[in-house]
Scaffold this active site. Structure first.
Site, PDB file in Angstrom:
ATOM      1  N   LYS A  13      39.980  42.258  46.264  1.00 50.03           N
ATOM      2  CA  LYS A  13      40.543  42.929  45.072  1.00 50.03           C
ATOM      3  C   LYS A  13      40.075  44.379  44.975  1.00 50.03           C
ATOM      4  CE  LYS A  13      38.621  40.061  42.180  1.00 50.03           C
ATOM      5  NZ  LYS A  13      37.897  39.234  43.159  1.00 50.03           N
ATOM      6  N   ARG A  88      38.913  37.408  33.626  1.00 47.42           N
ATOM      7  CA  ARG A  88      38.402  36.332  34.484  1.00 47.42           C
ATOM      8  C   ARG A  88      38.404  35.001  33.758  1.00 47.42           C
ATOM      9  NH1 ARG A  88      34.894  39.741  38.075  1.00 47.42           N
ATOM     10  NH2 ARG A  88      34.334  38.521  39.883  1.00 47.42           N
TER      11      ARG A  88
HETATM   12  P1  ADP Z   1      36.489  41.527  45.799  1.00 48.29           P
HETATM   13  O1  ADP Z   1      36.597  42.850  45.103  1.00 48.29           O
HETATM   14  O2  ADP Z   1      37.731  40.668  45.631  1.00 48.29           O
HETATM   15  O3  ADP Z   1      35.233  40.779  45.462  1.00 48.29           O
HETATM   16  P2  ADP Z   1      36.099  43.145  48.229  1.00 48.29           P
HETATM   17  O4  ADP Z   1      37.253  44.101  48.146  1.00 48.29           O
HETATM   18  O5  ADP Z   1      34.742  43.682  47.931  1.00 48.29           O
HETATM   19  O6  ADP Z   1      36.401  41.815  47.371  1.00 48.29           O
HETATM   20  O7  ADP Z   1      36.116  42.512  49.696  1.00 48.29           O
HETATM   21  C1  ADP Z   1      35.131  41.551  50.097  1.00 48.29           C
HETATM   22  C2  ADP Z   1      34.682  41.834  51.538  1.00 48.29           C
HETATM   23  O8  ADP Z   1      35.759  41.554  52.430  1.00 48.29           O
HETATM   24  C3  ADP Z   1      34.283  43.304  51.761  1.00 48.29           C
HETATM   25  O9  ADP Z   1      33.202  43.332  52.673  1.00 48.29           O
HETATM   26  C4  ADP Z   1      35.555  43.919  52.373  1.00 48.29           C
HETATM   27  O10 ADP Z   1      35.250  45.026  53.220  1.00 48.29           O
HETATM   28  C5  ADP Z   1      36.138  42.748  53.155  1.00 48.29           C
HETATM   29  N1  ADP Z   1      37.616  42.723  53.154  1.00 48.29           N
HETATM   30  C6  ADP Z   1      38.476  43.104  52.164  1.00 48.29           C
HETATM   31  N2  ADP Z   1      39.758  42.926  52.530  1.00 48.29           N
HETATM   32  C7  ADP Z   1      39.723  42.388  53.795  1.00 48.29           C
HETATM   33  C8  ADP Z   1      40.725  41.958  54.731  1.00 48.29           C
HETATM   34  N3  ADP Z   1      42.030  42.017  54.440  1.00 48.29           N
HETATM   35  N4  ADP Z   1      40.292  41.452  55.916  1.00 48.29           N
HETATM   36  C9  ADP Z   1      38.964  41.366  56.197  1.00 48.29           C
HETATM   37  N5  ADP Z   1      37.985  41.750  55.381  1.00 48.29           N
HETATM   38  C10 ADP Z   1      38.341  42.251  54.176  1.00 48.29           C
HETATM   39  P1  AMP Z   2      32.627  41.502  40.904  1.00 45.21           P
HETATM   40  O1  AMP Z   2      32.059  42.810  41.311  1.00 45.21           O
HETATM   41  O2  AMP Z   2      34.010  41.604  40.303  1.00 45.21           O
HETATM   42  O3  AMP Z   2      32.564  40.465  42.000  1.00 45.21           O
HETATM   43  O4  AMP Z   2      31.708  40.966  39.704  1.00 45.21           O
HETATM   44  C1  AMP Z   2      30.343  40.675  39.914  1.00 45.21           C
HETATM   45  C2  AMP Z   2      29.827  39.800  38.781  1.00 45.21           C
HETATM   46  O5  AMP Z   2      29.928  40.515  37.528  1.00 45.21           O
HETATM   47  C3  AMP Z   2      30.578  38.490  38.555  1.00 45.21           C
HETATM   48  O6  AMP Z   2      30.154  37.441  39.408  1.00 45.21           O
HETATM   49  C4  AMP Z   2      30.238  38.215  37.077  1.00 45.21           C
HETATM   50  O7  AMP Z   2      28.923  37.707  36.936  1.00 45.21           O
HETATM   51  C5  AMP Z   2      30.257  39.619  36.479  1.00 45.21           C
HETATM   52  N1  AMP Z   2      31.611  39.961  35.974  1.00 45.21           N
HETATM   53  C6  AMP Z   2      32.444  40.924  36.459  1.00 45.21           C
HETATM   54  N2  AMP Z   2      33.592  40.955  35.753  1.00 45.21           N
HETATM   55  C7  AMP Z   2      33.487  39.976  34.807  1.00 45.21           C
HETATM   56  C8  AMP Z   2      34.349  39.483  33.786  1.00 45.21           C
HETATM   57  N3  AMP Z   2      35.592  39.983  33.595  1.00 45.21           N
HETATM   58  N4  AMP Z   2      33.901  38.471  33.011  1.00 45.21           N
HETATM   59  C9  AMP Z   2      32.681  37.953  33.188  1.00 45.21           C
HETATM   60  N5  AMP Z   2      31.822  38.345  34.138  1.00 45.21           N
HETATM   61  C10 AMP Z   2      32.228  39.345  34.949  1.00 45.21           C
END
Ligand code: ADP
Ligand code: AMP
Length: 214
Positions: A13, A88
């Site tokens: 995301k 969320r």
């Molecule tokens: P989220 O915001 O949903 O938690 P991230 O954007 O931080 O996820 O992505 C999680 C991990 O996966 C990061 O290390 C990112 O570089 C990697 N990643 C994101 N999109 C892809 C993809 N399409 N293929 C492989 N790795 C990816």
């Molecule tokens: P993220 O960076 O989106 O993976 O968020 C990291 C952590 O922050 C999550 O695992 C939650 O503990 C907290 N968090 C982020 N966004 C929310 C939300 N909308 N509601 C509740 N907790 C959140």
């Protein structure tokens, strides 16, 4: 254009939200980033949020909703925004809807980035985050030019505390229980769009741009 990114933790995301924000010139609003900035700055909100984040739990809605409702009313959100990691829970989605109704606005797209749990566990172990600017990398899929050094600002890259395997499992079960129901919620509103998040990140981006009509 007002966009919500849905998907499991680690689905990509944030990666996609940053690219969309840049392409469309709209702010990227990540509640996770806001909480991490508060933790770094030693605020009261940061201290409260950390207790939950370290356990893989969601920060309570009462600490989260007002923050976002205030943020989307700032001047830079006039042209739209992309919400990453919010809502969320169903109560968060309802709080957002109530605020949007008051403002006479609505969400244009809720994009669900689909990635199976087994891929997620692999991804999170390889995710590296910049301690300074919050940029995100992956040791295999999106490696920085120099190991453990941020390309953008030169600061150190770390494995987030909540990306350790035992916490990732907890976050995934919290996702399925509390966040996945939002897919139905936004399907009923007629704004959901699904993308396959397992393919190369540039191809995911191309699929999203097509959905957004670009
Ligand atoms: P989220 O915001 O949903 O938690 P991230 O954007 O931080 O996820 O992505 C999680 C991990 O996966 C990061 O290390 C990112 O570089 C990697 N990643 C994101 N999109 C892809 C993809 N399409 N293929 C492989 N790795 C990816
Ligand atoms: P993220 O960076 O989106 O993976 O968020 C990291 C952590 O922050 C999550 O695992 C939650 O503990 C907290 N968090 C982020 N966004 C929310 C939300 N909308 N509601 C509740 N907790 C959140």
């Amino acid at each position: 254009m007002k966009i919500i990114m849905l998907g499991a933790p680690g689905a990509g995301k944030g990666t996609q939200a940053k690219m969309i924000a840049e392409k469309f010139g709209i702010p990227h609003i990540s509640t996770g980033d806001i909480f991490r900035a508060n933790i770094k700055n030693g605020t009261e909100l940061g201290a409260k949020a950390k207790e939950y984040m370290d356990q893989g739990l969601l920060v309570p809605d009462e600490l989260t909703c007002d923050l976002v409702v205030d943020r989307i009313q700032q001047e830079d959100c006039k042209k739209g925004y992309i919400l990453d990691g919010f809502p969320r829970t169903i109560p968060q989605a309802e709080a957002l809807d109530a605020a949007l109704t008051k403002l006479g606005e609505n969400i244009d797209f809720a994009i669900n980035v689909e990635v199976p749990d087994e891929n997620i566990v692999r991804r999170m172990g390889g995710r590296r985050a910049c301690v300074s600017c919050g940029a995100t990398y992956h040791v295999v899929y999106n490696a920085p030019a120099k190991e453990n050094v941020c390309d953008a600002c030169g600061a150190e890259l770390i494995l987030r505390d909540d990306d350790k395997p035992e916490t990732v499992q907890k976050r995934l079960s919290v996702y399925h229980e509390q966040t996945q129901p939002l897919i139905d919620y936004y399907t009923k509103k007629g704004v959901i769009a699904e993308v396959d998040g397992t393919i190369d990140m540039q191809d995911v981006f191309a699929a999203i741009c097509k959905i957004l009509g670009e």
